[in-house]
Design a protein around this motif. Structure first.
Motif, PDB file in Angstrom:
ATOM      1  N   ASP A 322       0.830  -1.209   0.000  1.00  0.00           N
ATOM      2  CA  ASP A 322       0.000   0.000   0.000  1.00  0.00           C
ATOM      3  C   ASP A 322       0.861   1.253   0.000  1.00  0.00           C
ATOM      4  O   ASP A 322       0.566   2.234  -0.703  1.00  0.00           O
ATOM      5  N   ARG A 324       3.912   1.443  -1.152  1.00  0.00           N
ATOM      6  CA  ARG A 324       4.610   1.515  -2.434  1.00  0.00           C
ATOM      7  C   ARG A 324       3.769   2.281  -3.454  1.00  0.00           C
ATOM      8  O   ARG A 324       4.260   3.153  -4.168  1.00  0.00           O
ATOM      9  N   GLN A 325       2.489   1.958  -3.518  1.00  0.00           N
ATOM     10  CA  GLN A 325       1.616   2.655  -4.462  1.00  0.00           C
ATOM     11  C   GLN A 325       1.456   4.119  -4.082  1.00  0.00           C
ATOM     12  O   GLN A 325       1.405   4.998  -4.957  1.00  0.00           O
ATOM     13  N   GLN A 328       4.524   5.959  -5.313  1.00  0.00           N
ATOM     14  CA  GLN A 328       4.461   6.136  -6.758  1.00  0.00           C
ATOM     15  C   GLN A 328       3.493   7.254  -7.123  1.00  0.00           C
ATOM     16  O   GLN A 328       3.783   8.103  -7.980  1.00  0.00           O
ATOM     17  N   ASP A 329       2.335   7.268  -6.480  1.00  0.00           N
ATOM     18  CA  ASP A 329       1.362   8.337  -6.746  1.00  0.00           C
ATOM     19  C   ASP A 329       1.903   9.684  -6.301  1.00  0.00           C
ATOM     20  O   ASP A 329       1.656  10.714  -6.947  1.00  0.00           O
TER      21      ASP A 329
END
Length: 731
Positions: A322, A324-325, A328-329
């Motif tokens: 969670d 990691r995303q 990235q966002d």
């Protein structure tokens, strides 16, 4: 005058003697004898290190690897990678608290201002109208500020307060106090409602706040700084320290940056198509963007970019799914220019296509408590990647790679100057051995020189003789008289029949002891002193060396080979008229040249102990010598399990009667040719004892049951005793 010695604690200032090539050679000899591979022996030396002339242990590659892995474990145990979101969350909470406090303060001010105006007279309202106009102008001014500066609004949007202020002034009429207060109240309430409805995750909050108009200037400044840190992290993903080069860039600088990325993509596409890009021209245009240490080639630039991208990818891979995303966002579209962002995305795809980063991305299981911010996390990933790369370099060197491939600067950066010094010392091993004339380069491999081979034999001889007891030689000597031989350094009274090698000085001294000093000197027969002599026999010797796998299994092979080298050195240095041959045997037998001996290995791919074939070759070699003693020294740990029949080796275990019979036939032939067989057996099983007893009964040679550590003592003492026999008595 007595010598005085002073001792002090080692502090690194003391002078350490230079490394001794003989000591280095000693440290590789056992491995060379055991495995027959000089490259393997050199690699083992660099892996384990050695002791310097001061007796201090020098680190090897294994020690450096252990230190690197220990440092990795310490970092994993120390840091909590997920805490970067805690840091971002704290920054956002601080920004939102500042903004909410400002909104609450503005609401209170609006309420107080509205109450005062309602109680005032018309004249008082006239005095207050400019204040309302001023407030509207202030809010409108904030709406017209450019984005990216502290306390400014986002581009393309107009402040609600400014819009209301402008409407209040249409037609030249000022905004009524009550309406102005209501306007501020509505704006503040809408902003508070917006803040209350922000997403829970950090990335979502940052994305929503990018379109938000802060009323608090300090909150706006801190949010802009947060965006800049994310922009720096995004740019650092591709180019090291590039953000420092382009901070606060002008529109022209931004365009040049986009041109650089576009041309770089074109170079990568040219390489995909098999064309050679013009890197020099590229650096002439954009070299100043790469700082004080620009890349020297396109491959160098690609390695730098891969390293940077690997840092970010490792950071993402090491975070829970969670988070990691979210990261990235959080980093997406933070460059601030859609065209540049698209070019960077294309650059990432081209790099991954040309040079996949499988080896540069790792998932690190951090398990510590210490918190990190995003920039510190990126620096930590840089360190972890450097540890990984150094580990790979050292491992490649351990298994045949070039020690020059290890990055000494990076090693010193991670482990300190002592590690670099250890690496430099390891590099000196090969140089010192080469300068001493012990090894030389042959193609891509190292080989022993004849001098190195002789030195190993000499050291083996010294090592073996150091183990002998003081009375060992006397047990093997045989006194004989004769009329010939070579002089020794000792003398004896002359006896009838002795060679008249008169020692004038001792003869005259004997007379003076008897008569006293003075002239003339009167000699009598009892005064004569002559040199002792030794009869030196000429010997041809064959060493039959068992190469079967059991020799290595029992640890006997290394000792047997070392003894063969010591015998070769003894004969070549002291008995030049003698001859030595070496035969290795397993399933088949073959003659070994002395220069091959250091590299000989046991035969691990075939089965058999073919003494039959070895004895046949030994007889052929000894047939060249018709004078002097001829002998075979056989070193083995097992009975014969193979024999030669029509040129082929036949193996059987337990030994077949045919194999025993054919081998004993060759023993009888050796006996008929007056060739003595001395057998040194390294095991005592029933079948072996029975066989060697038969050999001894037929040949009248001797059998020695010994162990690998005593093997050299038995063989060499027996050889020397056979060589030296006193001629002139013991005196």
């Amino acid at each position: 005058m007595a010598m005085r010695y002073r001792y002090s604690m080692w502090d690194g200032t003391q002078e350490v003697p230079a490394l001794d090539p003989d000591q280095i050679l000693d440290n590789i000899t056992d491995d060379l004898m055991n495995f027959g591979d000089l490259q393997h022996a050199l690699r083992n030396l660099m892996q384990r290190g050695m002791r310097n002339p001061m007796g201090q242990r020098m680190q090897g590659l294994r020690d450096l690897l252990q230190q690197l892995r220990q440092q990795r474990r310490q970092q994993l145990d120390r840091f909590n990678l997920s805490s970067i979101f805690d840091d971002l969350k704290r920054q956002l909470d601080e920004i939102l608290d500042l903004e909410r406090n400002t909104l609450d303060r503005r609401l209170d001010e609006a309420e107080r201002a509205s109450g005062e105006r309602q109680q005032g007279e018309a004249g008082q309202q006239g005095q207050q109208q400019p204040q309302g106009r001023q407030g509207g102008q202030q809010q409108g001014a904030q709406a017209n500020q450019q984005p990216g500066q502290p306390g400014q609004q986002q581009a393309g949007e107009q402040s609600d307060a400014g819009q209301q202020g402008a409407e209040g002034q249409q037609g030249g009429q000022p905004t009524p106090p009550r309406e102005f207060a209501e306007m501020l109240r509505n704006i503040a309430n809408r902003k508070k409602e917006f803040l209350e409805n922000l997403p829970q995750d950090v990335a979502g909050q940052v994305r929503q706040l990018q379109n938000y108009e802060f009323m608090d200037p300090e909150a706006q400044q801190k949010f802009n700084e947060l965006l800049e840190s994310l922009k720096k992290a995004m740019l650092d993903t591709f180019f090291k320290d590039l953000y420092d080069q382009i901070a606060n860039m002008s529109p022209e600088d931004l365009q040049r940056m986009k041109d650089m990325v576009r041309d770089l993509n074109q170079m990568l596409q040219d390489r995909m198509a098999g064309r050679e890009p013009n890197f020099e021209q590229f650096m002439e245009k954009y070299g100043d963007l790469f700082g004080d240490n620009p890349p020297q080639s396109l491959d160098d630039l690609i390695r730098q970019m891969q390293h940077q991208m690997g840092q970010m990818q490792s950071l993402l891979d090491s975070l829970p799914g969670d988070l990691r995303q979210q990261l990235q966002d959080l980093l997406s579209d933070k460059v601030g220019d859609p065209e540049l962002q698209q070019a960077l995305n294309e650059l990432a795809q081209n790099l991954e296509y040309l040079y996949p980063m499988r080896d540069l991305r790792n998932q690190y299981p951090f398990r510590g408590d210490e918190e990190l911010d995003l920039q510190s996390a990126m620096q930590l990933m840089d360190q972890m990647q450097s540890i990984d790369e150094l580990e790979r370099q050292i491992e490649r060197t351990q298994y045949g790679g070039d020690i020059e491939d290890i990055d000494a600067d990076k090693l010193e950066e991670l482990l300190g100057p002592e590690a670099r010094e250890a690496l430099e010392q390891l590099k000196q091993f090969l140089e010192i051995l080469e300068e001493a004339g012990y090894i030389r380069k042959k193609g891509n491999q190292w080989e022993l020189t004849p001098r190195g081979t002789r030195k190993i034999g000499q050291r083996a001889l010294v090592e073996i003789y150091q183990q002998l007891k003081a009375d060992t030689f006397g047990k093997h000597e045989v006194r004989e008289t004769g009329t010939g031989g070579e002089r020794t350094d000792t003398t004896k009274p002359y006896e009838f029949g002795d060679p008249f090698y008169l020692d004038i000085q001792k003869t005259m001294m004997n007379s003076m002891y008897r008569e006293g000093p003075g002239t003339p000197i009167r000699l009598k027969p009892d005064d004569f002193e002559v040199a002792r002599t030794e009869l030196l026999t000429q010997t041809a010797t064959v060493i039959m060396l068992d190469l079967s796998w059991s020799m290595a299994l029992r640890g006997s092979f290394q000792a047997a080979k070392k003894v063969a080298m010591a015998l070769n050195n003894l004969i070549s240095s002291q008995y030049q008229r003698d001859s030595l041959y070496i035969i290795g045997f397993s399933a088949y037998a073959r003659e070994l040249k002395t220069e091959e001996l250091p590299y000989v290995r046991w035969d691990e791919s075939v089965l058999g102990t073919n003494m039959h074939h070895a004895l046949m070759i030994a007889q052929r070699l000894l047939a060249k010598h018709t004078q002097g003693t001829r002998q075979i020294i056989m070193i083995s740990d097992g009975e014969p399990t193979a024999h030669l029949e029509r040129g082929r080796s036949y193996f059987a275990y337990p030994p077949s009667p045919i194999t025993i019979r054919e081998t004993l036939k060759e023993v009888k032939r050796c006996t008929q040719k007056r060739i003595t067989i001395n057998t040194f057996m390294l095991d005592r099983n029933y079948y072996l004892k029975e066989f060697v007893n038969q050999v001894a009964r037929i040949n009248k040679g001797r059998v020695f049951y010994t162990t690998p550590d005593k093997l050299g003592e038995y063989i060499l003492v027996d050889y020397v005793a056979q060589k030296r026999k006193r001629l002139a008595g013991m005196g």
